[in-house]
Write a protein that holds these residues in place. Structure first.
Motif, mmCIF file in Angstrom:
data_model
loop_
_atom_site.group_PDB
_atom_site.id
_atom_site.type_symbol
_atom_site.label_atom_id
_atom_site.label_comp_id
_atom_site.label_asym_id
_atom_site.label_seq_id
_atom_site.Cartn_x
_atom_site.Cartn_y
_atom_site.Cartn_z
ATOM 1 N N ARG A 29 0.529 -1.334 -0.073
ATOM 2 C CA ARG A 29 0.193 0.443 0.129
ATOM 3 C C ARG A 29 0.841 0.925 0.173
ATOM 4 N N ASP A 33 0.779 4.311 -2.982
ATOM 5 C CA ASP A 33 1.049 5.402 -2.179
ATOM 6 C C ASP A 33 2.185 6.486 -3.282
ATOM 7 N N SER A 107 -3.761 11.716 -1.245
ATOM 8 C CA SER A 107 -3.451 10.178 -2.057
ATOM 9 C C SER A 107 -2.734 11.089 -3.086
ATOM 10 N N HIS A 110 -6.406 10.907 -5.707
ATOM 11 C CA HIS A 110 -7.448 11.352 -3.878
ATOM 12 C C HIS A 110 -9.013 10.830 -4.574
ATOM 13 N N GLU A 123 -16.311 11.347 -5.841
ATOM 14 C CA GLU A 123 -15.833 9.823 -6.305
ATOM 15 C C GLU A 123 -14.375 9.780 -4.976
ATOM 16 N N ASP A 124 -14.569 9.066 -4.024
ATOM 17 C CA ASP A 124 -12.817 8.985 -3.557
ATOM 18 C C ASP A 124 -12.671 7.742 -4.311
ATOM 19 N N LEU A 125 -11.194 7.661 -4.693
ATOM 20 C CA LEU A 125 -10.348 6.936 -5.377
ATOM 21 C C LEU A 125 -9.756 5.368 -4.180
ATOM 22 N N GLY A 126 -9.927 5.792 -3.631
ATOM 23 C CA GLY A 126 -9.915 4.447 -2.169
ATOM 24 C C GLY A 126 -8.362 5.444 -1.319
ATOM 25 N N SER A 127 -9.263 6.395 -1.138
ATOM 26 C CA SER A 127 -7.071 7.632 -0.701
ATOM 27 C C SER A 127 -7.411 7.255 0.682
ATOM 28 N N THR A 128 -6.312 6.617 1.257
ATOM 29 C CA THR A 128 -5.644 6.785 2.804
ATOM 30 C C THR A 128 -6.901 7.411 3.521
ATOM 31 N N GLY A 130 -9.204 9.569 3.061
ATOM 32 C CA GLY A 130 -11.198 9.493 2.476
ATOM 33 C C GLY A 130 -10.633 11.486 1.649
ATOM 34 N N LYS A 137 -18.183 11.740 5.363
ATOM 35 C CA LYS A 137 -17.179 10.609 4.689
ATOM 36 C C LYS A 137 -17.387 10.185 3.256
#
Length: 161
Positions: A29, A33, A107, A110, A123-128, A130, A137
């Motif tokens: 992970r 990043d 991120s 992000h 839309e959040d792209l899987g950021s750490t 959020g 959130k």
């Protein structure tokens, strides 16, 4: 005594395997990043207008939307980013449309803003850390309405239609 040693050895091996799997996941992970972090090549100067930014409200077409910086460690308050009809990405990566280069809480990739059926969605792209809309959130594609706040990393934007 031998009967007890075999299950203990198996338990130790399983614990060691789980520990290695956890370390592997954390390192993977972290490397993902770091790959998205832009180089220090001077392409972006914090607070300086980018080509997609507009300083005057009169210059904005009626159907265009924009994000206006309300609070940030990177951008000056009031900095405006025009949102075109396509999609707009936000992140530390130099490939993002809105680059938050030195934001440790964002991120590389992000968040993504995209328009569907006349509405703009974030839309959040899987950021750490959020992506937040009006302090909540964002889960999945979250629609934005005029006046909503969007927080990416340490930067808070206000959406204006």
């Amino acid at each position: 005594m031998l009967e007890l040693q075999v299950p203990l050895l198996a338990a130790k091996a399983l614990l060691l395997l789980l520990l290695f799997a956890f370390v592997y996941a954390v390192v993977r992970r972290g490397i993902g990043d770091l790959r998205d972090v832009p180089d220090d090549d001077g392409e972006f100067v914090a607070g300086a207008p980018q080509p997609s930014q507009k300083r005057g409200r009169a210059a904005r077409p009626r159907d265009a939307s924009e994000l206006i910086v309300e609070g940030s460690d990177i951008f000056a308050p009031g900095t405006q980013f025009a949102l075109e009809n396509g999609s707009v990405s936000i992140g530390r990566s130099s490939g993002s449309d809105i680059v938050v280069k030195s934001d440790d809480y964002a991120s590389g990739r992000h968040a993504q803003l995209s328009r569907h059926g006349g509405l703009l969605y974030v839309e959040d792209l899987g950021s750490t850390n959020g992506t937040f809309v009006n302090g909540q959130k964002a889960v999945g594609a979250t629609p934005l309405r005029d006046g909503d706040t969007v927080k990416v990393g340490s930067t808070t934007f206000r959406f204006v239609e």
